[in-house]
Each structure stands twice: as structure tokens, then as C-alpha cells.
Design an enzyme around this catalytic site. Structure first.
Site, mmCIF file in Angstrom:
data_model
loop_
_atom_site.group_PDB
_atom_site.id
_atom_site.type_symbol
_atom_site.label_atom_id
_atom_site.label_comp_id
_atom_site.label_asym_id
_atom_site.label_seq_id
_atom_site.Cartn_x
_atom_site.Cartn_y
_atom_site.Cartn_z
ATOM 1 N N ASP A 151 23.702 130.486 -27.671
ATOM 2 C CA ASP A 151 23.931 130.314 -29.103
ATOM 3 C C ASP A 151 23.384 128.993 -29.612
ATOM 4 O OD1 ASP A 151 24.876 132.660 -30.001
ATOM 5 O OD2 ASP A 151 26.982 132.084 -30.107
ATOM 6 N N ASP A 458 39.572 136.917 -28.065
ATOM 7 C CA ASP A 458 39.693 137.626 -26.788
ATOM 8 C C ASP A 458 41.077 138.251 -26.633
ATOM 9 O OD1 ASP A 458 40.542 134.975 -26.748
ATOM 10 O OD2 ASP A 458 38.839 134.365 -25.531
#
Ligand SMILES: *[C@@H]1O[C@H](CO)[C@@H](O)[C@H](O)[C@H]1NC(C)=O
Ligand SMILES: *[C@@H]1O[C@H](CO)[C@@H](O)[C@H](O)[C@H]1NC(C)=O
Length: 744
Positions: A151, A458
Site C-alpha cells: 500500500d 478483522d
């Protein structure tokens, strides 16, 4: 269809299971203990109700009472929830030999995702060590594909990955031949710094591999330091053409580079064995599009990998978590491929462990009790949560499929998916899957893939998988599967906790609240177990109250606890002593030191009074519409002297932070009150107030003891890691102010 489906059916009854589950021992004794503490807690409540200060009493005393009693109720609730996960923890063990006997020829494809975000905070050399450790799994290479999601969009990381792909040609055969563990070169060479002399053949290879590694490391570190790629290196690979002068971290096209194409017959290591597929991905970034942090990267990885290798099992690891056990893939498959229960398991979670821990774990990083007791407890209550790293997923479950008895998926041979396209055609066609616009008007981030818009994406992703009817399992083998880099300063540790607790509270207050979203979908005991963590931030209020109010009242001579000779002391003493003795025993049993336990108590107090408190405030402010979510990546590199203090277990303050101001103020407040309390005893010798204040003096004394490192940081240390002067001034003034208010 391949032959394996047949064997699954045939074997359903005849085969021995691939894993077993054991229930923790000694539960009866434990439950008696828990029941006795519960009785004590009820007596404390009764005391608080019966002795509620009457209307004529001091106003401050009434207020304090109204603060302490709810705090005690909150602590009791927390205690009750934590008993729930201790009720009957379960432990899982796998039989990898049975797995290879039955399935060696038909092992499924595994796609491994490594996520990195910033080459300055996560150095490329660390990232490729993780990549190399997972490439070297003891698993057929043609079924293994490793994806690095960058990223940071950095050609430095890409360059490091190219270097790693070359080095892997020597590293993988070396690992295989001599059964090397661990398979991250950096970790291996730091534990084995001499060539093994028992085996001369190996010693020779060891030396040459070590030299190769050191050379590569130097090249990568030099380039990283320079911050750009030289022209010669650029010419080496077509991939560098993807970066042009206009690309920046936040503004560039999608980059997909198949660095090693596992299906290419020429992609072999130095011994002619096939290599795993290795792919570099940097999804498109444009300033006008929100990129959804790591969850966005994961979803791009899911799509791109489905086109390239489409492994039916996905493992995701953070770039600082190398594999410490080359058998972990097989451990995980023992669950997924078990004939009896495997088909309902959506993910297999390994614990998050660290290799940079010091003996007494000053910052309580290793979560000994959570890893050894609470997660096995969650497993028995319905399944552990997904913690975002070290987790194997069944691809269909992660993609949003509901569990359904009929849909017992056969393991697909991946290769039939990918036709005959060449790597470069494939690279081009994958780019669109990683573009900013691909997810517009789609279910990605909602019902498909990893969820967006939460700091603990998550956890909610795992929870929604469980709510779709899937099971999850937790496995914690003796030799840890994954090891990460622990935070080395107090601030890093507190900031990490702020983010976690904030995300959890956000989850609790959103539509993903375990009690609402999970209603009738998962057992109530699992909903309750999730709320232990969801409510971390909320307990901060109780902790603050307990740390501050009794001290302030001690200054004013106001008694909040029973007199020392009264029988009401018994429940307080019993609950406090029994609880802490048990917690010490538990900690010690799982390998902690006594000093480590003490440090753990301290860090929990700091977390609750600072990180969780700020998390609570921020969440409330956001709900009222004041603030935005920000994601802080915790740094993985630190100065030489910071590391040194870390190794010596000296608490690192260093930077001015409001978190430190709070803990320093509270520590000073406790110190002043304690001194004042002791003075009453020694100088004033007033027997009457003494009797009713003894418990408060003891409480204050314990708080002073636990805060010793703070006083050292404030007044006695001279190194760079002490409390910044601004924090010292602020906290001293605040504490004095609070004291004078309490005194008058
Ligand atoms: C981790 O620990 C090792 C050995 O104690 C040390 O060499 C290394 O610098 C540490 N890494 C970090 C990021 O602190
Ligand atoms: C990591 O692996 C090494 C080598 O196999 C082993 O000695 C060590 O105990 C492992 N570390 C942990 C924390 O399990």
C-alpha cells in the site's frame, strides 16, 4: 472432478480424525473458586447498598459512593464475562502424518497474502524476510502462491521483492535439504550465528547462503537508504516501468507484477524444483477515493489472487510476522480437510506472538493469558475471533458465502481456472480488479470480503463469518506459527491499544454489536465473550474512578471502605486477594515470571486509564459528529538507545503525549494521598479515622508501588527516555490542583 471427493466420501466413517480437541483439566476446582469469589462480590454489593451514606452525610462522600459502586458493578460484570471464557477452554491438536498419508497428492492450493503499508515504517528487508519464510513452507511449491500487497506503492519494496525472488532459488533448497527452522533468513541467522560443525557439507552451504543473504541485505538496505532505484537496477526488470515520475504513494495506477510464475517450467530453484508463484500488487490509489486501509488491500488481494492462482485456502499475515514453523500450513489443513468436521470450518486462527520480547515483558505485549486461556475459551464458546494476521481462511467463506450443509465444497484444482494466459496478459487483466472504481456499487467491504469502516475490521469480518453459520477454530501449537515485532516503547503500546479498544467499542455501538448482529445466529455465550473486548474502552471509567476517587477521599479523610475490624472487610479482602492470587498463578503457570505479572498489572492499569479512556472519548465524540477515524501504523524500527532501554526493561516515555500526562497525574495524586495518609497515622495518631482509612491507605500504597517507574521517569532518570519536562510540569500542577480541591 478429481478423485479426492471419492476418497472423502469413502472415508467419512472409517478414517481416524485429522485433529482432536481436549478440554482443559481441573475445571471443578476452578468453578468452586469462581463461585466463592462470586459470593464475595455479592457481599460487596450488599455492603455498598446497606452503607449508602444517608442524606445528611458529607456531599463528597455520597458522590464518591455513587462513583465507586457503579465501578464495582462494572468490574463484576467484566469478571463475570471473563469467567465465561474460563469455564471450559479447549485445546486443539493436529495429526499431520495422517494428513500426508491421505491427501499428499491432492493438497489444495494456498494463497498467502502479506500486507505492507509504508517502506519507511516497515523496512523492505523485514518484509521480504516474511515473504521468504512463507515461500519456504513445507508444502508442494506448485500449490503455493505468495502475494505481497504494497500500500506504500513503493518501487523500493518491489526491488526488495525481486531480490528475494532471486535469493529464494538458493534459500528454498537449503531449507528443504537441512530442514532449517525458522525459515525467515534474518531470524535463522540471528539464532544460528555459527555454521553447524556437526555436518561439514551443511557448513559449507551455510557459509555460502549466509554470504548471499548478507549481500542481498546490503543491497536492499543501501537502496532503501538512498530512497530511490538506480538506473542500472531499473533496467533489470520490466516491472520498474510501472513507476513514472508522476506516481506517488497516494496517486498511482494499479501495479500487478508476477515476479515468479509458478506455472512456468523455467521457474525453478537451483536444484530444478518448482518455485512458488510470487506476485507483487499495489492497488490503484487516487486522492479522491477512499482506500479503506488494510481491509481494502485484502479485498484487492482476494480478487487478484482469484484470477491468478485461486487457492481455496487463504493465509494472511502482516509483513512483520514471519513464519516460525514451516508446518503451519499443514496444521491448518488438518482442520479444513477433516472428513467429519472440516467442511464447516471457515477459518483457523493462530495466536499473535512476538519474538522481540524481553524476559519480564515490560509492556505486557505477549498477552499470555488471552492467548493461553481466553482464546481457547472463545473457541469452546463458539469460535475465536479473526485477529487480522496469522489466520487461514476458506476462500468461499471469506468471500461472503453462507454455510450450508449441502455446500460441502470439493477442493477445486486451481489450475483449471487459469487457462493458458501468459503472465503479462494476466497482469494487465488483473489491474482492473485492483482499481479504485472496481468496488463501486458492489458488495465488497459489505457482504463480501473484509468489511470496511471499522478500526477492527478483522474482528467484525470474523464475526460476520460466524454469523453466516461457519465455525472457526483456534490452534496454538507448542512451536509458534508466526512471530511479529513487539512494540518497544510505552507510547507505541498504548497507541496500539487505543486503536483496538476504540474499534471494539465502535463495533459494539454499531449494527455489528454482538447482541444484535449475532442474535439467534451465534450462541449467547459467544456474544458475551465478544463483549469482553468490545467493552474494554468502557471499563476505563471504572478504573479511573477506582484509581482517583479513593485517593482524593483519603486526602479529605473520607472513608469509603469498611473499618479494618469490621466483618465487612472480609469480602473485600477475599475478592481482591483471591482474584489476584489466581491471576498470578495463571500467569505463572503459562510461563510468565512474577515480575512479568506485576508489569502486566501495571500496563493494564495504564491502558485502562489512558488508551481506553481516550478511545472512549474519541468514540463518543465521533458519534456526536466531531472527529474522523485515523489509522496509525505502529513503527517497526527504532533508535539504538531506545532498543537498549527496551532490552534493559526501562520504561520508555520520551515524547510528550496526553496519555502520559494522565498517567503521571494519577501517579502523583496517589503519591500525595499516600504520603498524607501515612502522615495521619504517624504524626496525628488519631485512632478513629485511621481504622476507617486503612484499606484506602493500602490501596493507595499499592498504586504507588505499581507506579514506581512513572516517578523514576518524572524525577530521577537522566536518559532520553524520561518523561518530557512539559509533561512533568503539567502533571505536577494538575495533581496539586486536584489535591487542593480535595482538601478544601
Ligand atoms: C528485536 O530484537 C532483536 C534482538 O533482541 C534486535 O536485534 C532487534 O533490533 C529488535 N528489533 C526491534 C525492531 O526492536
Ligand atoms: C521459533 O522456532 C524456533 C526454531 O524452530 C524455536 O526454537 C522457537 O522456540 C520458536 N519460537 C517460539 C516462540 O515458539
Amino acid at each position: 472432478m478429481n478423485g479426492e471427493r471419492g476418497s472423502v466420501e469413502m472415508g467419512r466413517d472409517g478414517y481416524l480424525p485429522l485433529f482432536e480437541t481436549k478440554v482443559a483439566k481441573g475445571r471443578i476446582l476452578y468453578r468452586c473458586y469462581a463461585a466463592s469469589v462470586f459470593v464475595g462480590i455479592i457481599f460487596i454489593w450488599v455492603y455498598r447498598v446497606v452503607h449508602f451514606p444517608p442524606a445528611g452525610a458529607q456531599l463528597l462522600r455520597r458522590w464518591a459512593w455513587m462513583g465507586l459502586f457503579p465501578s464495582e458493578l462494572l468490574f463484576s460484570f467484566y469478571w463475570f464475562l471473563t469467567q465465561l471464557v474460563r469455564w471450559s477452554p479447549i485445546y486443539r491438536y493436529t495429526f499431520k502424518d495422517r494428513l500426508s498419508q491421505r491427501y499428499e497428492e491432492v493438497l489444495p492450493g494456498i494463497d498467502i497474502f502479506v500486507c505492507t503499508a509504508d517502506p519507511r515504517i516497515e523496512p523492505p528487508i523485514m518484509v521480504i524476510n516474511t515473504v521468504l519464510s512463507v515461500m519456504a513452507y513445507n508444502y508442494p511449491s506448485q500449490n503455493l502462491s505468495v502475494y505481497l500487497s504494497d500500500d506504500g506503492g513503493s518501487d523500493l519494496t518491489f526491488y526488495a521483492l525481486l531480490e528475494a525472488s532471486r535469493f529464494s532459488k538458493h534459500w528454498l533448497p537449503f531449507c528443504r535439504k537441512f530442514s532449517i527452522e525458522p525459515r525467515s533468513p534474518a531470524a535463522y541467522f540471528s539464532t544460528t550465528s555459527e555454521p553447524p560443525d556437526s555436518n561439514p557439507l551443511m557448513a559449507q552451504e551455510w557459509l555460502s547462503i549466509k554470504e548471499l543473504y548478507e549481500d542481498m541485505k546490503n543491497r536492499i538496505e543501501t537502496t532503501t537508504r538512498l530512497g530511490r532505484i538506480s538506473e542500472e537496477i531499473r533496467k533489470e526488470h520490466k516491472g520498474f516501468l510501472e513507476w513514472n515520475s508522476a506516481s506517488t504513494r497516494h496517486d498511482h495506477q494499479s501495479i500487478v507484477q508476477i515476479v515468479i510464475d509458478g506455472r512456468d517450467p523455467k521457474a525453478v530453484d537451483s536444484e530444478g524444483q518448482p518455485l512458488p508463484t510470487l506476485v507483487y500488487l499495489s492497488r490503484e490509489k487516487r486522492p479522491q477515493y477512499h482506500h479503506n486501509f488494510k481491509a481494502g488491500a485484502m479485498n484487492a488481494l482476494i480478487r487478484v489472487s482469484s484470477k491468478i492462482s485461486n487457492g481455496s485456502i487463504i493465509l494472511n499475515v502482516d509483513c512483520d510476522m514471519y513464519s516460525n514453523n514451516s508446518e503451519s500450513v499443514r496444521d491448518a489443513l488438518c482442520f479444513f480437510m477433516d472428513e467429519e468436521k472440516g467442511h464447516e470450518i471457515a477459518y483457523v486462527q493462530f495466536p499473535q506472538c512476538y519474538d522481540n520480547l524481553t524476559r519480564n515483558d515490560l509492556y505486557g505485549t505477549c498477552f499470555r493469558v488471552i492467548i493461553q486461556v481466553e482464546l481457547p475459551g472463545l473457541d469452546s464458546n463458539g469460535g475465536p475471533f479473526y485477529i487480522g494476521t496469522g489466520c487461514f481462511h476458506r476462500r468461499v467463506a471469506l468471500c461472503g458465502m453462507k454455510y450450508d450443509k449441502e455446500c460441502e465444497r470439493e477442493w477445486k484444482k486451481e489450475n483449471d481456472r487459469r487457462g493458458r494466459e501468459s503472465a503479462s496478459v494476466l497482469e494487465e487483466s488483473c489491474k482492473v480488479l485492483a482499481s479504485c472504481t472496481y468496488e463501486e456499487n458492489s458488495q465488497w467491504g459489505k457482504e463480501m470480503g473484509v468489511k470496511y469502516d471499522c478500526a477492527v475490521e478483522d474482528i467484525i469480518t470474523g464475526f460476520s463469518i460466524q454469523c453466516r453459520g461457519w465455525k472457526s477454530v483456534y490452534v496454538n501449537p507448542e512451536r509458534k506459527g508466526f512471530l511479529g515485532v513487539a512494540p518497544t516503547t510505552l507510547l507505541q503500546s498504548l497507541v496500539q491499544h487505543k486503536r483496538w479498544s476504540e474499534g471494539h467499542l465502535q463495533m459494539f455501538l454499531s449494527r455489528h454489536c454482538p447482541f444484535i448482529y449475532g442474535h439467534k445466529k451465534v450462541p449467547l455465550k459467544l456474544q458475551l465473550a465478544y463483549s469482553i473486548y468490545n467493552l474494554w474502552a468502557a471499563y476505563s471509567l471504572a478504573m479511573l474512578c477506582y484509581v482517583a476517587v479513593p485517593s482524593l477521599c483519603l486526602l479529605g479523610g473520607i472513608s469509603l471502605f469498611p473499618e479494618i475490624w469490621s466483618l465487612w472487610v472480609l469480602p473485600f479482602a477475599y475478592v481482591i486477594i483471591a482474584k489476584h492470587a489466581y491471576s498470578l498463578g495463571e500467569f505463572h503457570w503459562y510461563g510468565g515470571t512474577i515480575q512479568g505479572w506485576w508489569n502486566d498489572q501495571r500496563i493494564w492499569m495504564f491502558r485502562r486509564t489512558t488508551s481506553y479512556f481516550f478511545a472512549f472519548l474519541d468514540t463518543i465524540l465521533r458519534i456526536l459528529g466531531f472527529a474522523e477515524t485515523t489509522f496509525a501504523v505502529t513503527a517497526k524500527v527504532c533508535d539504538e538507545d531506545v532498543s537498549q532501554r527496551y532490552e534493559q526493561e526501562i520504561m520508555e516515555f520520551g515524547s510528550p503525549s496526553p496519555l502520559f500526562t494522565i498517567s503521571a497525574t494519577l501517579a502523583l495524586l496517589n503519591l500525595f494521598s499516600f504520603v498524607c495518609g501515612v502522615k495521619r497515622v504517624v504524626v496525628d495518631i488519631q485512632i478513629k479515622p485511621l481504622e476507617s482509612l486503612v484499606l484506602q491507605i493500602i490501596l493507595c500504597g499499592v498504586l504507588v508501588l505499581i507506579n514506581l517507574p512513572v516517578y523514576q521517569g518524572l524525577f530521577f532518570r537522566k536518559d532520553k527516555g524520561t518523561m518530557p519536562t512539559s509533561v512533568t510540569y503539567k502533571s505536577v500542577s494538575l495533581a496539586l490542583l486536584a489535591c487542593s480541591i480535595a482538601l478544601y
